[in-house]
Scaffold this active site. Sequence first.
Site, PDB file in Angstrom:
ATOM      1  N   ASP A   1     -19.286 161.875 -80.471  1.00  0.00           N
ATOM      2  CA  ASP A   1     -19.352 161.470 -79.061  1.00  0.00           C
ATOM      3  C   ASP A   1     -20.269 162.379 -78.239  1.00  0.00           C
ATOM      4  O   ASP A   1     -20.098 162.534 -77.042  1.00  0.00           O
ATOM      5  CB  ASP A   1     -17.956 161.441 -78.443  1.00  0.00           C
TER       6      ASP A   1
ATOM      7  N   CYS B   1     -14.879 169.949 -72.487  1.00  0.00           N
ATOM      8  CA  CYS B   1     -13.687 170.090 -73.334  1.00  0.00           C
ATOM      9  C   CYS B   1     -13.109 171.506 -73.336  1.00  0.00           C
ATOM     10  O   CYS B   1     -12.009 171.718 -73.828  1.00  0.00           O
ATOM     11  CB  CYS B   1     -14.002 169.643 -74.756  1.00  0.00           C
TER      12      CYS B   1
ATOM     13  N   HIS C   1     -14.844 171.840 -85.006  1.00  0.00           N
ATOM     14  CA  HIS C   1     -14.917 170.463 -85.492  1.00  0.00           C
ATOM     15  C   HIS C   1     -16.155 169.781 -84.937  1.00  0.00           C
ATOM     16  O   HIS C   1     -16.703 170.205 -83.923  1.00  0.00           O
ATOM     17  CB  HIS C   1     -13.660 169.678 -85.090  1.00  0.00           C
TER      18      HIS C   1
ATOM     19  N   HIS D   1     -13.964 179.350 -90.500  1.00  0.00           N
ATOM     20  CA  HIS D   1     -13.687 178.167 -89.685  1.00  0.00           C
ATOM     21  C   HIS D   1     -14.396 178.345 -88.352  1.00  0.00           C
ATOM     22  O   HIS D   1     -14.270 179.378 -87.697  1.00  0.00           O
ATOM     23  CB  HIS D   1     -12.172 178.032 -89.464  1.00  0.00           C
TER      24      HIS D   1
ATOM     25  N   CYS E   1     -17.957 171.063 -81.605  1.00  0.00           N
ATOM     26  CA  CYS E   1     -16.999 171.725 -80.720  1.00  0.00           C
ATOM     27  C   CYS E   1     -16.555 173.006 -81.433  1.00  0.00           C
ATOM     28  O   CYS E   1     -15.794 172.951 -82.401  1.00  0.00           O
ATOM     29  CB  CYS E   1     -15.840 170.765 -80.469  1.00  0.00           C
TER      30      CYS E   1
ATOM     31  N   ARG F   1     -21.205 166.098 -81.338  1.00  0.00           N
ATOM     32  CA  ARG F   1     -20.664 167.196 -80.530  1.00  0.00           C
ATOM     33  C   ARG F   1     -19.992 168.177 -81.473  1.00  0.00           C
ATOM     34  O   ARG F   1     -18.915 167.933 -81.993  1.00  0.00           O
ATOM     35  CB  ARG F   1     -19.650 166.689 -79.506  1.00  0.00           C
TER      36      ARG F   1
END
Length: 134
Positions: free
Chosen positions: A106, A62, A102, A99, A116, A114
């Site tokens: 999957d 990704c 996310h 932050h 990310c 995951r």
Amino acid sequence: MKKTDQEYKQSLSDIEYRVTREAATERPFSGKYWDHWDQGKYSCVCCGTLLFLSNTKFDAGCGWPSYNAPEQAAAIKEIKDASHGMIRTEVRCSHCDAHLGHVFDDGPMPTGLRYCINSASLSFEPGDNAKLTK
């Protein structure tokens, strides 16, 4: 001890500040850790809280660093994110509310998750994962 907004602006780079304090997202395949495979630990760039170990990192394709589990569940908090016309789960540092990115369902087993994560929200310390835990 929490930092002020001005202290964060002074101690973080522009992209680190925008990602961690304003919930921005770095471009995929642009962060320093998306294709980084050294052994060690990844901590919050804002407060130093240990977040992930390299032995949970995997290539999700990704363009962002991806992990299948945090080092300690208490190190992160998850928040429903309905921005950008999507429903996602945002991941934040539980200590300083930075932050991070996310989490999606999957990922690979054993967790199927995951995480990310933006490279700009992380700092890295090399070392043997066996010696880094607890």
